[in-house]
Motif scaffolding. Structure first.
Motif, short mmCIF file in Angstrom:
data_model
loop_
_atom_site.label_atom_id
_atom_site.label_comp_id
_atom_site.label_asym_id
_atom_site.label_seq_id
_atom_site.Cartn_x
_atom_site.Cartn_y
_atom_site.Cartn_z
N MET A 1 50.56 -3.27 -25.85
CA MET A 1 50.29 -3.15 -27.21
C MET A 1 50.86 -4.23 -28.29
O MET A 1 49.92 -4.51 -29.12
N SER A 2 51.90 -4.73 -27.96
CA SER A 2 52.29 -5.94 -28.72
C SER A 2 51.40 -7.15 -28.57
O SER A 2 51.01 -7.86 -29.51
N GLU A 3 50.75 -7.24 -27.40
CA GLU A 3 49.83 -8.28 -27.16
C GLU A 3 48.56 -8.03 -27.99
O GLU A 3 47.89 -9.04 -28.60
N LEU A 4 48.18 -6.96 -28.08
CA LEU A 4 46.87 -6.50 -28.89
C LEU A 4 47.32 -6.99 -30.34
O LEU A 4 46.38 -7.53 -30.96
N LEU A 5 48.38 -6.25 -30.97
CA LEU A 5 48.83 -6.65 -32.16
C LEU A 5 49.15 -8.12 -32.45
O LEU A 5 48.51 -8.62 -33.43
N GLN A 6 49.44 -8.93 -31.56
CA GLN A 6 49.58 -10.45 -31.66
C GLN A 6 47.93 -11.15 -31.85
O GLN A 6 47.94 -11.84 -32.63
N PHE A 7 47.00 -10.36 -30.88
CA PHE A 7 45.66 -11.17 -31.17
C PHE A 7 45.16 -10.64 -32.42
O PHE A 7 44.37 -11.44 -33.22
N LEU A 8 45.46 -9.40 -32.90
CA LEU A 8 44.80 -9.08 -34.14
C LEU A 8 45.47 -9.91 -35.33
O LEU A 8 44.75 -10.36 -36.34
N PHE A 9 46.78 -10.04 -35.26
CA PHE A 9 47.26 -10.99 -36.39
C PHE A 9 46.63 -12.32 -36.50
O PHE A 9 46.45 -12.87 -37.34
N SER A 10 46.44 -12.91 -35.13
CA SER A 10 46.00 -14.38 -35.00
C SER A 10 44.58 -14.29 -35.50
O SER A 10 43.93 -15.00 -36.32
N GLY A 11 43.71 -13.15 -34.97
CA GLY A 11 42.36 -13.02 -35.60
C GLY A 11 42.23 -13.05 -36.94
O GLY A 11 41.32 -13.49 -37.63
N LEU A 12 43.19 -12.08 -37.60
CA LEU A 12 42.94 -12.15 -39.08
C LEU A 12 43.18 -13.04 -40.02
O LEU A 12 42.61 -13.40 -41.08
#
Length: 290
Positions: A1-12
């Motif tokens: 979950m934290s990995e997905l959240l990290q990708f979302l932060f980077s993507g945004l």
């Protein structure tokens, strides 16, 4: 979950930069019908000029403001010296002119700033915030909230001010706008200057994270164009949503497939939009006046 959240932060974060570039495309396209492929160079000018002024001893805030003013001057000159004299030329000719301007600005930047990669300190320190096991830099928040503020400001300008409505009137019908007293040449010049300011601000906000060099504008222009196409060319809302979506697509591609393929995502988006949905997510289907 934290990995997905990290990708979302980077993507945004990256997507917010693409959205600002796409907003620049949208502003000039709405006023003139021209797709300005020199838009990425405004981002480069914002970042590189800030580095130059900061290294010369100027406070960071003053260097940022100076970079935006320089970019606006370049946008003004681009319209006055290259676009306005070619009024009446075909759209293809105008697009080629903007590509030539992009090459010229890149060459000048290489001579003035050199080939090195540059950065300057983040606005609010380098210590990241931890949210849900993922981290986000304070500068990323500057990019996200700065992009949102620019979008709201541009929307208010276009819909609530007389000058903004004159820009839209010029875009809808230049002859009719001039007949009711709108100075269409001034509106065109204003659009280029504002577009340059938006691009420069994107460069100012993103450089502490992404770094900058004389040739960053090409990739940013292509990504911004892809975002504008995805959202619908001419739609400010589409530019915002398209930029964020493109950033997320890139981040998820890099995270779950391979970072080698993340740049290909933008070009795949362009191809898919052109084949499946030419008007984009929020664009209007083209109509022909008879």
């Amino acid at each position: 979950m934290s990995e997905l959240l990290q990708f979302l932060f980077s993507g945004l974060t990256v997507g917010a930069v693409y959205a600002l570039v796409a907003l620049g495309f949208t502003l000039i396209y709405n006023a003139s019908g021209v797709v300005n492929f020199a838009q990425g160079e405004f981002v480069m000018i914002g970042g590189m000029t800030t580095v130059f002024l900061f290294d010369a001893g100027a406070p960071l805030w003053l260097a940022c403001a100076g970079a935006i003013v320089v970019a606006m001057a370049v946008g003004y000159l681009l319209n006055k010296l290259a676009i306005e004299p070619a009024r009446g030329a075909s759209i293809v000719t105008l697009i080629i002119i903007t590509i030539g301007a992009s090459i010229f600005l890149r060459g000048v930047a290489q001579v003035v700033f050199g080939k090195s990669i540059h950065r300057y300190p983040a606005f609010s320190g380098e210590a990241p915030f931890v949210i849900g096991g993922a981290t986000i830099l304070p500068q990323s928040l500057w990019v996200l909230f700065g992009g949102a503020a620019i979008f709201v400001g541009l929307w208010l300008f276009l819909t609530r001010s007389i000058t903004g409505k004159a820009v839209l009137a010029t875009a809808n019908n230049r002859l009719a706008a001039s007949l009711v007293g709108v100075n269409t040449n001034a509106m065109m010049t204003l659009s280029f200057a504002l577009s340059a300011a938006i691009g420069a601000l994107a460069g100012v906000l993103a450089t502490p994270i992404t770094l900058t060099s004389f040739d960053v504008g090409v990739a940013l222009a292509l990504k911004g164009f892809a975002a504008a196409m995805l959202g619908g060319m001419g739609s400010p809302v589409g530019a915002l949503i398209g930029g964020l979506l493109l950033g997320l697509i890139e981040a998820l591609t890099a995270g779950y497939i391979s970072s080698e393929y993340k740049d290909a995502a933008a070009f795949i988006v362009i191809l898919v939009v052109l084949f499946v949905m030419p008007s984009g997510l929020f664009g209007r289907a083209a109509t022909e006046r008879v």
